[in-house]
Design a protein around this motif. Sequence first.
Motif, mmCIF file in Angstrom:
data_model
loop_
_atom_site.group_PDB
_atom_site.id
_atom_site.type_symbol
_atom_site.label_atom_id
_atom_site.label_comp_id
_atom_site.label_asym_id
_atom_site.label_seq_id
_atom_site.Cartn_x
_atom_site.Cartn_y
_atom_site.Cartn_z
ATOM 1 N N GLY A 75 0.839 -1.193 0.000
ATOM 2 C CA GLY A 75 0.000 0.000 0.000
ATOM 3 C C GLY A 75 0.872 1.241 0.000
ATOM 4 O O GLY A 75 2.067 1.160 0.293
ATOM 5 N N PRO A 76 0.273 2.385 -0.322
ATOM 6 C CA PRO A 76 1.063 3.606 -0.396
ATOM 7 C C PRO A 76 1.576 4.040 0.975
ATOM 8 O O PRO A 76 1.063 3.593 2.006
ATOM 9 C CB PRO A 76 0.066 4.636 -0.948
ATOM 10 N N SER A 77 2.555 4.904 0.964
ATOM 11 C CA SER A 77 3.133 5.429 2.188
ATOM 12 C C SER A 77 2.041 6.065 3.055
ATOM 13 O O SER A 77 1.183 6.787 2.542
ATOM 14 C CB SER A 77 4.193 6.452 1.799
ATOM 15 N N GLY A 78 2.033 5.745 4.336
ATOM 16 C CA GLY A 78 1.065 6.342 5.258
ATOM 17 C C GLY A 78 -0.230 5.555 5.393
ATOM 18 O O GLY A 78 -1.125 5.953 6.143
ATOM 19 N N CYS A 79 -0.362 4.405 4.705
ATOM 20 C CA CYS A 79 -1.642 3.678 4.733
ATOM 21 C C CYS A 79 -1.798 2.813 5.985
ATOM 22 O O CYS A 79 -2.868 2.250 6.207
ATOM 23 C CB CYS A 79 -1.827 2.835 3.481
ATOM 24 N N GLY A 80 -0.736 2.680 6.784
ATOM 25 C CA GLY A 80 -0.865 1.934 8.038
ATOM 26 C C GLY A 80 -0.129 0.600 8.080
ATOM 27 O O GLY A 80 -0.300 -0.169 9.024
ATOM 28 N N LYS A 81 0.718 0.347 7.098
ATOM 29 C CA LYS A 81 1.422 -0.941 7.021
ATOM 30 C C LYS A 81 2.320 -1.171 8.237
ATOM 31 O O LYS A 81 2.254 -2.229 8.875
ATOM 32 C CB LYS A 81 2.287 -1.015 5.745
ATOM 33 N N THR A 82 3.150 -0.178 8.549
ATOM 34 C CA THR A 82 4.056 -0.322 9.692
ATOM 35 C C THR A 82 3.258 -0.458 10.983
ATOM 36 O O THR A 82 3.595 -1.275 11.850
ATOM 37 C CB THR A 82 5.030 0.879 9.763
ATOM 38 N N THR A 83 2.196 0.302 11.098
ATOM 39 C CA THR A 83 1.363 0.232 12.303
ATOM 40 C C THR A 83 0.782 -1.173 12.473
ATOM 41 O O THR A 83 0.778 -1.721 13.581
ATOM 42 C CB THR A 83 0.227 1.283 12.220
ATOM 43 N N LEU A 84 0.339 -1.785 11.382
ATOM 44 C CA LEU A 84 -0.224 -3.133 11.466
ATOM 45 C C LEU A 84 0.859 -4.155 11.840
ATOM 46 O O LEU A 84 0.641 -5.034 12.674
ATOM 47 C CB LEU A 84 -0.914 -3.497 10.142
ATOM 48 N N LEU A 85 2.033 -4.000 11.233
ATOM 49 C CA LEU A 85 3.137 -4.915 11.540
ATOM 50 C C LEU A 85 3.549 -4.788 13.008
ATOM 51 O O LEU A 85 3.746 -5.794 13.696
ATOM 52 C CB LEU A 85 4.319 -4.583 10.618
ATOM 53 N N LYS A 86 3.646 -3.545 13.478
ATOM 54 C CA LYS A 86 4.033 -3.324 14.876
ATOM 55 C C LYS A 86 2.954 -3.810 15.840
ATOM 56 O O LYS A 86 3.258 -4.209 16.953
ATOM 57 C CB LYS A 86 4.312 -1.837 15.124
ATOM 58 N N SER A 87 1.706 -3.772 15.396
ATOM 59 C CA SER A 87 0.624 -4.289 16.239
ATOM 60 C C SER A 87 0.776 -5.796 16.409
ATOM 61 O O SER A 87 0.594 -6.331 17.509
ATOM 62 C CB SER A 87 -0.739 -4.005 15.610
ATOM 63 N N ILE A 88 1.118 -6.479 15.303
ATOM 64 C CA ILE A 88 1.306 -7.936 15.369
ATOM 65 C C ILE A 88 2.521 -8.261 16.238
ATOM 66 O O ILE A 88 2.505 -9.199 17.025
ATOM 67 C CB ILE A 88 1.436 -8.522 13.947
ATOM 68 N N ALA A 89 3.565 -7.435 16.112
ATOM 69 C CA ALA A 89 4.790 -7.662 16.893
ATOM 70 C C ALA A 89 4.603 -7.323 18.368
ATOM 71 O O ALA A 89 5.367 -7.786 19.210
ATOM 72 C CB ALA A 89 5.934 -6.833 16.319
#
Length: 343
Positions: free
Chosen positions: A36-50
């Motif tokens: 997904g584009p920058s800012g769409c929440g990818k890192t946030t979702l990954l960090k939530s799983i972690a």
Amino acid sequence: MPPIQVRNVSKYYGSVKALHNVDLDINDGEYVVMLGPSGCGKTTLLKSIAGIIDLSSGSISISGQEVTGLPPEDRGIGFVFQNYALFTHMTALENASYGLMARGETRERAKRIGRDMLRLVHLAERERAMPKELSGGMQQRLAIARAMATGSKLLLLDEPMNALDAHIRTELRVELRRMVKQLGLTAIHVTHDQEEAMALADKIIIMRKGKVLQVGTPKEVYANPSSPFVASFLGEANFVRVTFDNGLATLLGQNVKTKLEGPYIACIRPENLRLDHKGAKIKVTNLRPFGPFFKYDVDYNGLQLSVRTTHDHGDISHLTYDPAEVLYFKEPEEGLEKSLEAV
Ligand code: ADP
Ligand code: MG
């Protein structure tokens, strides 16, 4: 270890809603790419799983065990960050074996496993090198070795190829997939690069504005995108407005017959438009060679279209297509143009 279930997860940073009601299932042994584009929440979702950040609401479970609220070290996860975050004062081998020693493995055993991992990422000969003596691609491989050496079955990778040159990226992604499959890991890999996603994924998760738009194999999401946004994010797409009357319409100079009624947005990939000596009259406005293919910009009655061909058609004046290769979408609520924007 996995499967992973994400249920109704939302995350706010103050008033910014980074994730909206995300549901996701990841199976054991899958190579999953979040795209997904920058800012769409990818890192946030990954960090939530972690477990690196707390959820605003919702729950996450790993292997049937609810982990919401558990700290990262209790989730058995190997994390590779965007900037390698290697220990600069340690050798390659010390970096690779650090996590094992921190977990209480003996020095001997940690080194042995660390060496196995260095071999897997083709760095066995460089075990004494300091990170700064390694190339960008090598440092990235070392970061991956270090994450895998922890023995965790779940590998989370946040844009791990970002700092690398294009050709090293292409090489490393083949290696990465091979290693993950060889070790039987489950990988969740974040990228904004659609080609990287296509090359790596068993399953692609397409995100926009904190929401999951579509989940499917690379082939499924490319062939059957659920929205104009997904279609255009996964590759180039030409959009043309068309209105069906009793299932009939004229699209780019050809009659098409469908089961649809009323206004739609037709989507045709550049590779599905054919330059021809009959069909719709067009004017070529630009032609660029792109290695193995050619990209034409053409004008059809004021409409700009992109066409991709395998050979140079020279001065060509018409265009055709196969109606079976056209996708139709309802006009998105926010309007087509707005729906294609990243944020
Ligand atoms: P991506 O990884 O897809 O680029 P992020 O998950 O980093 O996206 O960010 C999603 C949204 O949350 C963005 O609008 C971003 O600005 C915002 N955001 C991320 N981290 C923070 C933070 N620590 N504080 C405030 N806003 C944040
Ligand atoms: Mg990010």
